[in-house]
Design an enzyme around this catalytic site. Structure first.
Site, short mmCIF file in Angstrom:
data_model
loop_
_atom_site.label_atom_id
_atom_site.label_comp_id
_atom_site.label_asym_id
_atom_site.label_seq_id
_atom_site.Cartn_x
_atom_site.Cartn_y
_atom_site.Cartn_z
N HIS A 112 0.84 -1.19 0.00
CA HIS A 112 0.00 0.00 0.00
C HIS A 112 0.88 1.25 0.00
O HIS A 112 0.67 2.17 -0.81
CB HIS A 112 -0.91 -0.02 1.24
N GLU A 113 1.86 1.29 0.89
CA GLU A 113 2.74 2.45 0.98
C GLU A 113 3.62 2.58 -0.26
O GLU A 113 3.90 3.69 -0.73
CB GLU A 113 3.61 2.39 2.25
N HIS B 261 1.76 4.41 -3.00
CA HIS B 261 1.89 5.86 -2.84
C HIS B 261 3.25 6.33 -3.38
O HIS B 261 3.34 7.29 -4.13
CB HIS B 261 1.79 6.27 -1.37
#
Length: 158
Positions: free
Chosen positions: A67-68, A71
């Site tokens: 998820h990170e 980004h």
């Protein structure tokens, strides 16, 4: 797991799942409470909540890392890196990252706390339950614009 081991792990996930290198820092931050991880746009570093690894294991933590990294990679490519962006949603689905992290045991969000106060309109009697203390001088009744009075529902903890 140490920060160095996390760094190696994040770099491996980045190459394997995204086909791109992660060239910044990944560290653990034990002060994180309600989130599994954070991506910093200025420094491009990533922080991961070690409690997620402790409670839910490597599989769930890997989804948080993905998820990170979504980004991270989208931001560096100049594409939509925010949660609401279609680029972010599609990449997250493609790499099998988690949209939300699981709640930690014993951690309560404010949303689930009981109401501790009640505002009562002195004119019409309308009641407004509140979880946090409010300054009644700054607000009026939404129904009749009357003055409000604050009543604690439980003894205040100090």
């Amino acid at each position: 797991m140490t920060d160095q081991e996390l760094q190696v792990w994040v770099e491996a996930i980045s190459l394997r799942s995204f086909g791109r290198a992660f060239t910044h820092r990944a560290t653990f931050n034990s002060r994180l409470r309600s989130t599994g991880g954070r991506y910093f746009m200025k420094s491009h570093n990533i922080e991961i909540n070690p409690k997620q690894l402790e409670h839910y294991g490597t599989a769930e933590t890997e989804k948080i890392i993905k998820h990170e990294l979504c980004h991270y990679h989208l931001h560096l490519l100049g594409r939509g890196y925010q949660h609401r962006d279609a680029d972010f949603k599609s990449l997250l689905k493609k790499v099998d990252g988690s949209r939300f992290c699981q709640s930690l045991p014993g951690a309560q969000s404010r949303r689930h706390l009981p109401y501790r106060y009640e505002l009562v309109c002195q004119s019409c009697g309308q009641k407004y339950p509140r979880k946090k203390k409010v300054d009644v001088k700054r607000y009026r009744c939404g129904k009749c614009a009357g003055k409000l009075k604050l009543f604690p529902l439980q003894p205040e903890a100090k």
